[in-house]
Enzyme design. Structure first.
Site, PDB file in Angstrom:
ATOM      1  N   SER A 128       0.841  -1.187   0.000  1.00 23.40           N
ATOM      2  CA  SER A 128       0.000   0.000   0.000  1.00 23.40           C
ATOM      3  C   SER A 128       0.878   1.240   0.000  1.00 23.40           C
ATOM      4  O   SER A 128       2.022   1.205   0.475  1.00 23.40           O
ATOM      5  CB  SER A 128      -0.910   0.010   1.238  1.00 23.40           C
ATOM      6  OG  SER A 128      -1.595   1.243   1.362  1.00 23.40           O
ATOM      7  N   TYR A 141      -1.665   0.052  10.633  1.00 22.71           N
ATOM      8  CA  TYR A 141      -1.819  -0.372   9.244  1.00 22.71           C
ATOM      9  C   TYR A 141      -0.590   0.042   8.434  1.00 22.71           C
ATOM     10  O   TYR A 141      -0.050  -0.760   7.661  1.00 22.71           O
ATOM     11  CB  TYR A 141      -3.081   0.238   8.641  1.00 22.71           C
ATOM     12  CG  TYR A 141      -3.358  -0.219   7.228  1.00 22.71           C
ATOM     13  CD1 TYR A 141      -3.882  -1.485   6.988  1.00 22.71           C
ATOM     14  CD2 TYR A 141      -3.097   0.612   6.138  1.00 22.71           C
ATOM     15  CE1 TYR A 141      -4.133  -1.923   5.688  1.00 22.71           C
ATOM     16  CE2 TYR A 141      -3.352   0.188   4.838  1.00 22.71           C
ATOM     17  CZ  TYR A 141      -3.867  -1.080   4.625  1.00 22.71           C
ATOM     18  OH  TYR A 141      -4.107  -1.501   3.331  1.00 22.71           O
TER      19      TYR A 141
END
Length: 237
Positions: A128, A141
């Site tokens: 990501s 995250y």
């Protein structure tokens, strides 16, 4: 027929990749937790469902049954509730680390030795942009995606002389169910309004392109992000 193992295959990017690889003639092992979604996916020729919890290492090992894997797509991941780290629950932190990093490393350990012995294979990791830049309320995250990115890049060097390739997928804003449980429908609609999000099929097409590169070429990572900013971001300016 080559075999591809895709985790998180029940929706979003994983489902799109599983369908694309099946279309291209792979025997696809579609791994996920949603039995109903896997049953639907199994109606596609070439797709074999594996309903298992990725963090259950013994179950995952038994499900693979020592079958050699030619393409591994480590795609499964979760988004913990958005909050400042100091307000996060330990259970949410542990779950994110377990699914987004630890389970993927363990699965890779099951697959990569055979790839190296056979002298071929390709491993993909869905990372990501959050693993390469900080975002508020997403500390854990971001950390898990940074960890998976670092692991993928170092793993690529470890297996480079074995004929095995490793690619990190650095994804930006993709229209998936990742935020389904932590953002309202209105906020999700605003995030994806005006065709400002990458679609899962876009990632699948790019992965297919990378797979088709000559064996002498390893695309170490590719960034796939929207061409336009989200409408909500534009309105704030």
């Amino acid at each position: 027929m080559d075999t591809a193992l895709v985790t998180g295959a029940t929706s979003g990017v994983g489902r799109a990749i599983a369908l694309r690889l099946a279309q291209e003639g792979y025997n696809v092992l579609a791994m996920g937790r949603n039995a109903a979604a896997l049953d639907e996916l199994s109606r596609t020729p070439g797709v074999t469902p594996i309903c298992v919890e990725l963090t259950d290492r013994e179950a995952v090992c038994e499900a693979l049954d020592n079958n050699p894997v030619d393409v591994l797509v480590n795609n499964a991941g979760i988004m913990p509730p958005l909050s400042a780290f100091q307000d996060s629950e330990q259970a949410d932190i542990d779950a994110a680390i377990a699914v987004n990093f630890s389970a993927q490393v363990a699965l890779t350990r099951l697959v990569v030795p055979v790839m190296c012995q056979r002298g071929r294979g390709h491993m993909f990791f869905t990372g990501s942009t959050a693993g390469h830049a900080p975002f508020p309320n997403m500390a854990v995250y971001c950390a898990t995606k940074a960890a998976i990115g670092g692991f993928a890049q170092a793993l690529r060097l470890d297996v480079a002389n074995s004929g095995v390739r490793v690619t990190e997928i650095v994804a930006g804003r993709i229209e998936t169910n990742l935020y389904h449980d932590i953002l309202s429908a209105e906020k999700r609609a605003a995030m994806y309004a005006g065709q400002t999000a990458v679609q899962p099929e876009d990632v699948a097409e790019m992965l297919s392109t990378v797979l088709a590169m000559p064996a002498s070429v390893d695309v170490s990572r590719f960034d796939i992000v929207p061409a336009r900013k989200a409408e909500s971001a534009n309105k704030q300016k």
